[in-house]
Design an enzyme around this catalytic site. Structure first.
Site, mmCIF file in Angstrom:
data_model
loop_
_atom_site.group_PDB
_atom_site.id
_atom_site.type_symbol
_atom_site.label_atom_id
_atom_site.label_comp_id
_atom_site.label_asym_id
_atom_site.label_seq_id
_atom_site.Cartn_x
_atom_site.Cartn_y
_atom_site.Cartn_z
ATOM 1 N N ASP A 298 0.847 -1.195 0.000
ATOM 2 C CA ASP A 298 0.000 0.000 0.000
ATOM 3 C C ASP A 298 0.888 1.253 0.000
ATOM 4 O O ASP A 298 1.811 1.361 0.809
ATOM 5 C CB ASP A 298 -0.858 -0.054 1.282
ATOM 6 C CG ASP A 298 -1.991 0.948 1.292
ATOM 7 O OD1 ASP A 298 -2.450 1.338 0.205
ATOM 8 O OD2 ASP A 298 -2.441 1.315 2.398
ATOM 9 N N HIS A 299 0.622 2.174 -0.901
ATOM 10 C CA HIS A 299 1.364 3.448 -0.972
ATOM 11 C C HIS A 299 2.881 3.252 -1.084
ATOM 12 O O HIS A 299 3.648 3.914 -0.356
ATOM 13 C CB HIS A 299 1.054 4.336 0.251
ATOM 14 C CG HIS A 299 -0.356 4.829 0.255
ATOM 15 N ND1 HIS A 299 -0.799 5.841 -0.549
ATOM 16 C CD2 HIS A 299 -1.438 4.425 0.970
ATOM 17 C CE1 HIS A 299 -2.099 6.047 -0.351
ATOM 18 N NE2 HIS A 299 -2.508 5.193 0.564
ATOM 19 N N ASP B 249 2.880 5.021 -5.443
ATOM 20 C CA ASP B 249 2.149 6.257 -5.189
ATOM 21 C C ASP B 249 2.982 7.469 -5.593
ATOM 22 O O ASP B 249 3.748 8.020 -4.805
ATOM 23 C CB ASP B 249 1.759 6.337 -3.706
ATOM 24 C CG ASP B 249 0.883 7.560 -3.435
ATOM 25 O OD1 ASP B 249 0.706 8.372 -4.356
ATOM 26 O OD2 ASP B 249 0.384 7.686 -2.303
ATOM 27 N N SER C 261 -12.668 4.696 4.870
ATOM 28 C CA SER C 261 -13.254 4.210 6.120
ATOM 29 C C SER C 261 -14.552 4.955 6.414
ATOM 30 O O SER C 261 -14.671 6.152 6.128
ATOM 31 C CB SER C 261 -12.267 4.408 7.281
ATOM 32 O OG SER C 261 -11.365 3.318 7.339
ATOM 33 N N ASP D 202 -8.448 1.175 6.563
ATOM 34 C CA ASP D 202 -7.449 0.988 7.617
ATOM 35 C C ASP D 202 -7.965 1.576 8.934
ATOM 36 O O ASP D 202 -8.018 0.919 9.972
ATOM 37 C CB ASP D 202 -6.129 1.655 7.198
ATOM 38 C CG ASP D 202 -5.001 1.382 8.182
ATOM 39 O OD1 ASP D 202 -5.231 0.708 9.202
ATOM 40 O OD2 ASP D 202 -3.879 1.863 7.952
HETATM 41 O O1 G3H Z 1 -3.238 4.811 3.770
HETATM 42 C C1 G3H Z 1 -2.372 4.309 4.463
HETATM 43 C C2 G3H Z 1 -2.525 3.548 5.691
HETATM 44 O O2 G3H Z 1 -3.490 4.058 6.524
HETATM 45 C C3 G3H Z 1 -1.206 3.160 6.296
HETATM 46 O O3 G3H Z 1 -0.797 3.860 7.414
HETATM 47 O O4 G3H Z 1 1.744 3.871 7.335
HETATM 48 O O5 G3H Z 1 0.528 4.220 9.472
HETATM 49 O O6 G3H Z 1 0.544 1.973 8.365
HETATM 50 P P1 G3H Z 1 0.593 3.466 8.197
HETATM 51 P P1 13P Z 2 -8.657 5.103 5.794
HETATM 52 O O1 13P Z 2 -7.772 5.991 6.607
HETATM 53 O O2 13P Z 2 -9.918 5.787 5.397
HETATM 54 O O3 13P Z 2 -8.949 3.792 6.455
HETATM 55 O O4 13P Z 2 -7.888 4.780 4.417
HETATM 56 C C1 13P Z 2 -7.050 3.682 4.313
HETATM 57 C C2 13P Z 2 -6.269 3.677 3.039
HETATM 58 O O5 13P Z 2 -6.535 4.366 2.095
HETATM 59 C C3 13P Z 2 -5.121 2.776 2.983
HETATM 60 O O6 13P Z 2 -4.417 2.919 1.790
HETATM 61 ZN ZN ZN Z 3 -4.495 4.953 1.043
#
Ligand code: G3H
Ligand code: 13P
Ligand code: ZN
Length: 314
Positions: free
Chosen positions: A87-88, A109, A219, A261
């Protein structure tokens, strides 16, 4: 390491089915045994495909070997329809690393880069990933909020529908994340009346019929978790998410991946706070982590059935 050895799949077939049958595959983030086991149990019990999403910071937190051990321990088979997704991803190197350790899908990203630089980066990643049959997601437009422990955007800009065909053709990506008013984190909206920009989604879907589109920052911030957190000592005033009806409406267009998330973070935190506050004598982590895990499970089942519409699709 070939992801197929883990029993994982890339997103090709699951997205094609999601578009054809108008539902979204849930992408739930995880970062430890409790979050992973809650998500996989919810997906299995509802017969839903699922994308297990791992941010770079979550990967660092778990460590490559522990993550791989946990995925191995799920005993997946490709009929489970489970994707392991970065993710990202912030760089080509981060995506290469994820592919090397067994991820079946990566997001690069480059959304904050100028258009041409975003195209070049996404194309480089997609070309590399496709050699290993790994799917690639990229993003056009900028979401507000906290994307990663290290990045926080205060500005946002909607995806321009006039850019999407060029971007998809020039990059060869498999799915496109778009900005239509969602944002990362627990404080997304000032009021419940704020609507996503369905006019932009419609215009993008018209330009890219049958192409998989992705919603980040989706979310719904269930208020019962916010209330429990606040009742037991937390302080989350004005936490507000995207209304479930709007997300469901998006799944009827081309949105076939919805990222969640923050909802799991809230669910987990509510369970931990409630247990510690109501059983002050208890110091067994399995009790408070256990209620956190159960809350995530319940919430994932609920969202699979009532938002994603992905139950009974495998
Ligand atoms: O969109 C991204 C997620 O909410 C990841 O967050 O880097 O704190 O795991 P994190
Ligand atoms: P939320 O913060 O809305 O849960 O988004 C999660 C997200 O986009 C993870 O890539
Ligand atoms: Zn995201």
């Amino acid at each position: 390491m070939d992801y197929k050895d883990f029993g994982l799949v890339n997103t090709k077939k699951i997205f094609a089915d999601a578009i054809a049958r108008h539902y979204a595959v849930p992408a739930f983030n995880f970062y430890n045994m409790e979050t992973l086991s809650a998500i996989i149990a919810a997906a299995r019990d509802t017969h839903s495909p699922v994308i297990l999403a791992v941010s770079e910071s979550a990967l660092k937190y778990m460590g490559d070997d522990l993550l791989r051990g946990m995925i191995w321990g799920l005993n997946l088979h490709d009929r489970d329809a489970v994707t392991l997704h970065l993710d990202h991803g912030s760089s080509f190197e981060a995506c290469v690393h994820a592919i090397e350790i067994g991820f079946s899908s990566v997001m690069i990203d480059g959304s904050k880069l100028p258009f041409d630089a975003n195209v070049n980066l996404a194309r480089t990643v997609a070309e590399y990933a496709h050699k290993y049959d790994v799917s690639t997601e990229a993003e056009l437009g900028i979401l507000a909020g906290i994307e990663d422990e290290t990045t926080h955007s205060t500005t946002s800009s909607y995806t321009n529908p006039d850019d999407v065909v060029n971007f998809v053709n020039a990059t060869g990506i498999d799915s496109l994340a778009i900005a239509i008013g969602t944002s990362h984190g627990a404080y997304k909206r000032k009021s419940d009346d704020e609507e996503l920009r369905f006019d932009i989604l419609d215009a993008i879907a018209k330009q890219l019929p049958d192409f998989p589109l992705v919603l980040h920052g989706a979310s719904s911030i269930p208020q019962h978790f916010v209330q429990t957190i606040n009742e037991y000592g937390g302080k989350m005033t004005n936490a507000r998410g995207i209304a479930p009806e709007q997300l469901r409406r998006a799944t009827q267009k081309n949105i076939c991946k919805i990222n969640v998330d923050s909802d799991s973070r809230l669910a987990f935190t509510a369970g931990v706070r409630e247990t510690l506050a109501t059983k002050p004598e208890n110091f067994n982590p399995r009790d408070y982590l256990g209620l956190g895990r159960k809350n995530i499970y319940d919430n994932c089942v609920d969202e699979i059935k009532n938002i994603m519409g992905s139950d009974n699709k495998i």
